[in-house]
Design an enzyme around this catalytic site. Structure first.
Site, PDB file in Angstrom:
ATOM      1  N   TRP A 100     -88.679  29.944  11.879  1.00  0.00           N
ATOM      2  CA  TRP A 100     -89.161  30.945  10.929  1.00  0.00           C
ATOM      3  C   TRP A 100     -90.275  30.322  10.075  1.00  0.00           C
ATOM      4  O   TRP A 100     -90.315  29.103   9.893  1.00  0.00           O
ATOM      5  CB  TRP A 100     -88.017  31.488  10.062  1.00  0.00           C
ATOM      6  CG  TRP A 100     -87.331  30.473   9.174  1.00  0.00           C
ATOM      7  CD1 TRP A 100     -86.201  29.763   9.462  1.00  0.00           C
ATOM      8  CD2 TRP A 100     -87.730  30.053   7.846  1.00  0.00           C
ATOM      9  NE1 TRP A 100     -85.871  28.917   8.429  1.00  0.00           N
ATOM     10  CE2 TRP A 100     -86.785  29.078   7.413  1.00  0.00           C
ATOM     11  CE3 TRP A 100     -88.772  30.384   6.997  1.00  0.00           C
ATOM     12  CZ2 TRP A 100     -86.872  28.461   6.164  1.00  0.00           C
ATOM     13  CZ3 TRP A 100     -88.857  29.756   5.752  1.00  0.00           C
ATOM     14  CH2 TRP A 100     -87.915  28.818   5.351  1.00  0.00           C
ATOM     15  N   GLU A 144     -87.206  21.299  -4.025  1.00  0.00           N
ATOM     16  CA  GLU A 144     -87.764  21.373  -2.662  1.00  0.00           C
ATOM     17  C   GLU A 144     -89.243  20.989  -2.662  1.00  0.00           C
ATOM     18  O   GLU A 144     -89.734  20.361  -1.721  1.00  0.00           O
ATOM     19  CB  GLU A 144     -87.610  22.799  -2.100  1.00  0.00           C
ATOM     20  CG  GLU A 144     -86.177  23.246  -1.865  1.00  0.00           C
ATOM     21  CD  GLU A 144     -85.529  22.620  -0.629  1.00  0.00           C
ATOM     22  OE1 GLU A 144     -86.238  21.978   0.159  1.00  0.00           O
ATOM     23  OE2 GLU A 144     -84.310  22.778  -0.474  1.00  0.00           O
ATOM     24  N   GLU A 180     -88.569  21.033   6.181  1.00  0.00           N
ATOM     25  CA  GLU A 180     -88.292  21.143   4.744  1.00  0.00           C
ATOM     26  C   GLU A 180     -89.453  21.791   3.987  1.00  0.00           C
ATOM     27  O   GLU A 180     -89.243  22.515   3.016  1.00  0.00           O
ATOM     28  CB  GLU A 180     -88.031  19.756   4.152  1.00  0.00           C
ATOM     29  CG  GLU A 180     -86.704  19.142   4.525  1.00  0.00           C
ATOM     30  CD  GLU A 180     -85.546  19.790   3.797  1.00  0.00           C
ATOM     31  OE1 GLU A 180     -85.784  20.568   2.862  1.00  0.00           O
ATOM     32  OE2 GLU A 180     -84.398  19.536   4.179  1.00  0.00           O
ATOM     33  N   HIS A 196     -89.314  25.288   2.847  1.00  0.00           N
ATOM     34  CA  HIS A 196     -88.365  25.728   1.813  1.00  0.00           C
ATOM     35  C   HIS A 196     -89.050  25.937   0.458  1.00  0.00           C
ATOM     36  O   HIS A 196     -88.888  26.972  -0.188  1.00  0.00           O
ATOM     37  CB  HIS A 196     -87.219  24.725   1.672  1.00  0.00           C
ATOM     38  CG  HIS A 196     -86.439  24.533   2.944  1.00  0.00           C
ATOM     39  ND1 HIS A 196     -85.487  23.550   3.098  1.00  0.00           N
ATOM     40  CD2 HIS A 196     -86.491  25.198   4.128  1.00  0.00           C
ATOM     41  CE1 HIS A 196     -84.971  23.625   4.323  1.00  0.00           C
ATOM     42  NE2 HIS A 196     -85.575  24.616   4.963  1.00  0.00           N
ATOM     43  N   GLU A 222     -78.012  16.902   1.983  1.00  0.00           N
ATOM     44  CA  GLU A 222     -78.177  18.117   2.793  1.00  0.00           C
ATOM     45  C   GLU A 222     -77.000  19.058   2.596  1.00  0.00           C
ATOM     46  O   GLU A 222     -77.176  20.272   2.532  1.00  0.00           O
ATOM     47  CB  GLU A 222     -78.332  17.761   4.282  1.00  0.00           C
ATOM     48  CG  GLU A 222     -79.577  16.960   4.608  1.00  0.00           C
ATOM     49  CD  GLU A 222     -80.871  17.765   4.520  1.00  0.00           C
ATOM     50  OE1 GLU A 222     -80.838  18.963   4.212  1.00  0.00           O
ATOM     51  OE2 GLU A 222     -81.943  17.167   4.749  1.00  0.00           O
ATOM     52  N   THR A 231     -77.381  20.766  -0.772  1.00  0.00           N
ATOM     53  CA  THR A 231     -78.389  21.833  -0.771  1.00  0.00           C
ATOM     54  C   THR A 231     -77.911  23.036   0.028  1.00  0.00           C
ATOM     55  O   THR A 231     -78.195  24.176  -0.328  1.00  0.00           O
ATOM     56  CB  THR A 231     -79.741  21.341  -0.205  1.00  0.00           C
ATOM     57  OG1 THR A 231     -79.507  20.613   0.989  1.00  0.00           O
ATOM     58  CG2 THR A 231     -80.480  20.466  -1.179  1.00  0.00           C
ATOM     59  N   ASP A 255     -80.930  25.917   7.472  1.00  0.00           N
ATOM     60  CA  ASP A 255     -81.688  24.693   7.809  1.00  0.00           C
ATOM     61  C   ASP A 255     -80.967  23.453   7.275  1.00  0.00           C
ATOM     62  O   ASP A 255     -80.838  22.444   7.960  1.00  0.00           O
ATOM     63  CB  ASP A 255     -83.087  24.719   7.163  1.00  0.00           C
ATOM     64  CG  ASP A 255     -84.093  25.533   7.990  1.00  0.00           C
ATOM     65  OD1 ASP A 255     -83.704  26.077   9.039  1.00  0.00           O
ATOM     66  OD2 ASP A 255     -85.261  25.608   7.560  1.00  0.00           O
ATOM     67  N   GLU A 256     -80.528  23.551   6.021  1.00  0.00           N
ATOM     68  CA  GLU A 256     -79.880  22.387   5.387  1.00  0.00           C
ATOM     69  C   GLU A 256     -78.616  22.012   6.159  1.00  0.00           C
ATOM     70  O   GLU A 256     -78.294  20.838   6.307  1.00  0.00           O
ATOM     71  CB  GLU A 256     -79.524  22.663   3.912  1.00  0.00           C
ATOM     72  CG  GLU A 256     -80.624  23.277   3.051  1.00  0.00           C
ATOM     73  CD  GLU A 256     -81.855  22.390   2.845  1.00  0.00           C
ATOM     74  OE1 GLU A 256     -82.069  21.467   3.635  1.00  0.00           O
ATOM     75  OE2 GLU A 256     -82.606  22.657   1.888  1.00  0.00           O
ATOM     76  N   HIS A 309     -79.590  20.043   9.113  1.00  0.00           N
ATOM     77  CA  HIS A 309     -79.973  18.686   8.700  1.00  0.00           C
ATOM     78  C   HIS A 309     -78.742  17.847   8.371  1.00  0.00           C
ATOM     79  O   HIS A 309     -78.662  16.668   8.707  1.00  0.00           O
ATOM     80  CB  HIS A 309     -80.907  18.742   7.487  1.00  0.00           C
ATOM     81  CG  HIS A 309     -82.195  19.462   7.763  1.00  0.00           C
ATOM     82  ND1 HIS A 309     -82.986  19.988   6.776  1.00  0.00           N
ATOM     83  CD2 HIS A 309     -82.816  19.749   8.932  1.00  0.00           C
ATOM     84  CE1 HIS A 309     -84.057  20.559   7.322  1.00  0.00           C
ATOM     85  NE2 HIS A 309     -83.962  20.428   8.630  1.00  0.00           N
TER      86      HIS A 309
HETATM   87 FE   LIG Z   1     -82.676  19.826   4.464  1.00  0.00          FE
HETATM   88 FE   LIG Z   2     -84.641  21.879   1.806  1.00  0.00          FE
END
Ligand SMILES: [Fe+2]
Ligand SMILES: [Fe+2]
Length: 399
Positions: free
Chosen positions: A97, A140, A178, A181, A231, A234, A263-264, A267
């Site tokens: 995205w 971020e 990242e 974000h 991670e 977040t 996403d986090e 990660h």
């Molecule tokens: Fe992350």
């Molecule tokens: Fe992030």
């Protein structure tokens, strides 16, 4: 990564740490923080020599390069494993995205109508929620710091800026993921029209200029433990802001925060997999690294946040996050508990005496943190106060 909130936010009043690692001499990092009453808004002159942070920091001597050089081989030998197990957790750019997928298209005719729609949707969002959202976004946006810090880790750093090693490719592509974000949150919040963007931009500049305190000692064992915690923190925080956005009648913002949280989570899966592998091939060193990082506490990357006005900005922001349930001291206890289980810490055998002591310490930690959390909660209720935030034009919020 990132998201701030020292863990737990209310235990930041003062801490210091000293450590001994391997055969090196003891060195210490001493950080002094003061919980002072909220200062009156004032401007600080734009003089780089006088740039200040909310903390008075006295760094006497910080341990560096604490990993024994022979361990470099471990990370070299894990190159192929990282390629097959870690790089595969990244998403290809073409199927990722992008912020523009969720923001009004500035080249479209209906652009202004779409902006108005965003403004209508964000109209019901309360100030305390904005403070958390802005704090998360600023964290971020300090991404250059995180990539720099990653490249301080021995054995996994990007040696050239375009190294083909698995570790270096991970760092660059992780940073690239990242980067979206801060971008999307910044643009969305800008369009809301509810915030003092200049104050926010100043805070970002201050934060990147100040850096972060991580306590990893250039040591990738510690570095991967830190990033695993970060991670997950977040993931929790963005997940909570997503839920709040929905409750406040902004489904688009909920979607945005949810995407970031996802996403986090990916990660976190990558970093915690590396630590799991390190426990498998070098349990003693990994165990001691985990215990030591826990003793020092995982501090959050935006700890040095400053807006030119509030000397205690990070504490105030994390207090609001605690109060409205975006990120709490309980979450920290839960994260510690989660990783104790995730890495099977209680079940690992074959440690040295020192390794066993570290294991006992870490296994008893979740309960200790919960007891401390209860006491901090009581103090918090007594110390509640209204504090102005420059990000929202100095309107006051209960912290
Ligand atoms: Fe992350
Ligand atoms: Fe992030």
């Amino acid at each position: 990564m990132p998201l701030s909130l020292s863990f737990p936010p209310h235990n930041l009043s003062c801490f210091s740490s000293s450590l001994v690692f391997g055969a090196r001499k003891t060195k210490s990092l001493k950080i002094l923080m003061t919980l002072s009453p909220p200062p009156k808004p004032r401007e600080v002159k734009n003089d780089m020599r006088k740039q200040r942070s909310p903390l008075e920091i006295e760094i006497k001597e910080v341990m560096t390069h604490s990993m024994h050089p022979e361990k470099l081989e471990i990370f070299k030998s894990l190159e192929k494993w990282a390629e097959d197990n870690i790089l595969t957790l990244l998403k290809p750019v073409e199927s990722s995205w992008q912020p523009q997928d969720f923001l009004p298209d500035p080249s479209a005719e209906g652009f202004f109508d779409s902006v108005k729609e965003i403004r209508d949707q964000t109209a019901g969002i309360p100030d305390d929620y904005y403070v958390c959202l802005v704090g998360n976004m600023i964290t971020e946006e300090a991404l250059p710091t995180y990539q720099s810090v990653f490249n301080t880790f021995d054995g996994v750093r990007d040696q050239t800026g375009a190294s083909r090693s698995s570790w270096a490719r991970w760092t660059r592509m992780w940073s690239a993921e990242e980067n979206r974000h801060g971008d999307i949150l910044n643009k969305y919040l800008y369009l809301s029209g509810r915030l003092d963007m200049r104050q926010i931009e100043k805070t970002i500049q201050y934060l990147i200029g100040s850096g972060m305190i991580i306590g990893a000692e250039n040591n990738p064992y510690r570095g991967f433990i830190y990033t695993s915690f970060q991670e997950r923190a977040t993931f929790i925080s963005h997940g909570n802001t997503a839920r709040h956005a929905k409750d406040h009648g902004d489904p688009l913002l909920a979607k945005i925060c949810g995407l970031i949280a996802a996403d986090e989570k990916r990660h976190e899966a990558a970093y915690s997999k590396v630590v799991e592998k390190l426990f498998e091939i070098d349990p003693d060193t990994t165990m001691m690294a985990l215990a030591d990082m826990m003793k020092k506490r995982i501090t959050m990357p935006a700890l040095l946040m400053f807006d030119g006005r509030d000397d205690n900005l990070f504490n105030h922001y994390s207090s609001v996050a605690q109060r409205i349930g975006v990120y709490t001291a309980k979450d920290y206890g839960d994260i510690v508990e989660f990783f104790v289980k995730r890495w099977n810490v209680e079940e690992i055998t074959g440690f040295s005496g020192e390794g066993r002591r570290a294991q006992d310490y870490v296994c008893g930690l979740p309960q200790k943190i919960r007891r401390m959390d209860e006491r901090a909660q009581e103090r918090r209720v007594k110390q509640s106060q209204m504090v102005p935030f420059s990000w929202i034009f100095n309107r006051s919020v209960l912290v």
